[in-house]
Design an enzyme around this catalytic site. Sequence first.
Site, PDB file in Angstrom:
ATOM      1  N   GLU A 153       0.826  -1.207   0.000  1.00 11.21           N
ATOM      2  CA  GLU A 153       0.000   0.000   0.000  1.00 11.21           C
ATOM      3  C   GLU A 153       0.863   1.262   0.000  1.00 11.21           C
ATOM      4  OE1 GLU A 153      -3.934  -0.637   2.411  1.00 11.21           O
ATOM      5  OE2 GLU A 153      -2.247  -1.492   3.543  1.00 11.21           O
ATOM      6  N   TYR A 200     -11.827  27.699  -0.336  1.00 14.44           N
ATOM      7  CA  TYR A 200     -11.804  26.231  -0.428  1.00 14.44           C
ATOM      8  C   TYR A 200     -10.692  25.722  -1.325  1.00 14.44           C
ATOM      9  CZ  TYR A 200     -15.245  27.344  -4.122  1.00 14.44           C
ATOM     10  OH  TYR A 200     -15.914  27.889  -5.169  1.00 14.44           O
ATOM     11  N   LYS A 237     -10.813   4.754   1.732  1.00 13.44           N
ATOM     12  CA  LYS A 237      -9.901   3.986   0.883  1.00 13.44           C
ATOM     13  C   LYS A 237     -10.794   3.188  -0.062  1.00 13.44           C
ATOM     14  CE  LYS A 237      -6.383   2.091   2.924  1.00 13.44           C
ATOM     15  NZ  LYS A 237      -5.414   1.218   3.634  1.00 13.44           N
ATOM     16  N   GLU A 253      -6.764   7.003  10.215  1.00 14.58           N
ATOM     17  CA  GLU A 253      -7.121   7.745  11.416  1.00 14.58           C
ATOM     18  C   GLU A 253      -6.061   8.797  11.726  1.00 14.58           C
ATOM     19  OE1 GLU A 253      -8.801   3.531  12.075  1.00 14.58           O
ATOM     20  OE2 GLU A 253      -7.093   4.450  11.072  1.00 14.58           O
TER      21      GLU A 253
END
Length: 122
Positions: free
Chosen positions: A25, A57, A102, A76
């Site tokens: 990953e 933004y 994900k 997290e």
Amino acid sequence: MKVTKSYIFLNEVQIRAYHGVLPQENEVGQDFVVSARCGVDITSAIEHDMIDVALDYGVLYRLIKEEMAKTSQLVEHVAGRIANRVFTDFPQVTSLDLSITKLNPPFGGECKGAGVEIHVER
């Protein structure tokens, strides 16, 4: 008119990043979707139509992209970094709803995504 709640948001920003516990990953990377909703008083922007009294933004997008570019094992952890940056870089933000998904989690099952969602307040 009295604005009682207002938000600036980015909805489903797609970003290629390198987060995960598995070495693959971190090397190959994968696609993530990030959504952010910032609680912010937009009364001045409504009244004055000037970017310098609004939360830009475009700047929020760049902040998210920068934090997503830093490899982490856990989404997290990435969410916490993004939240800290939002509150540091945008003192006018009072709350943040943030989700990081994900799209192809490597657990061998069919899934449209896995991730984390947080709500934080200043």
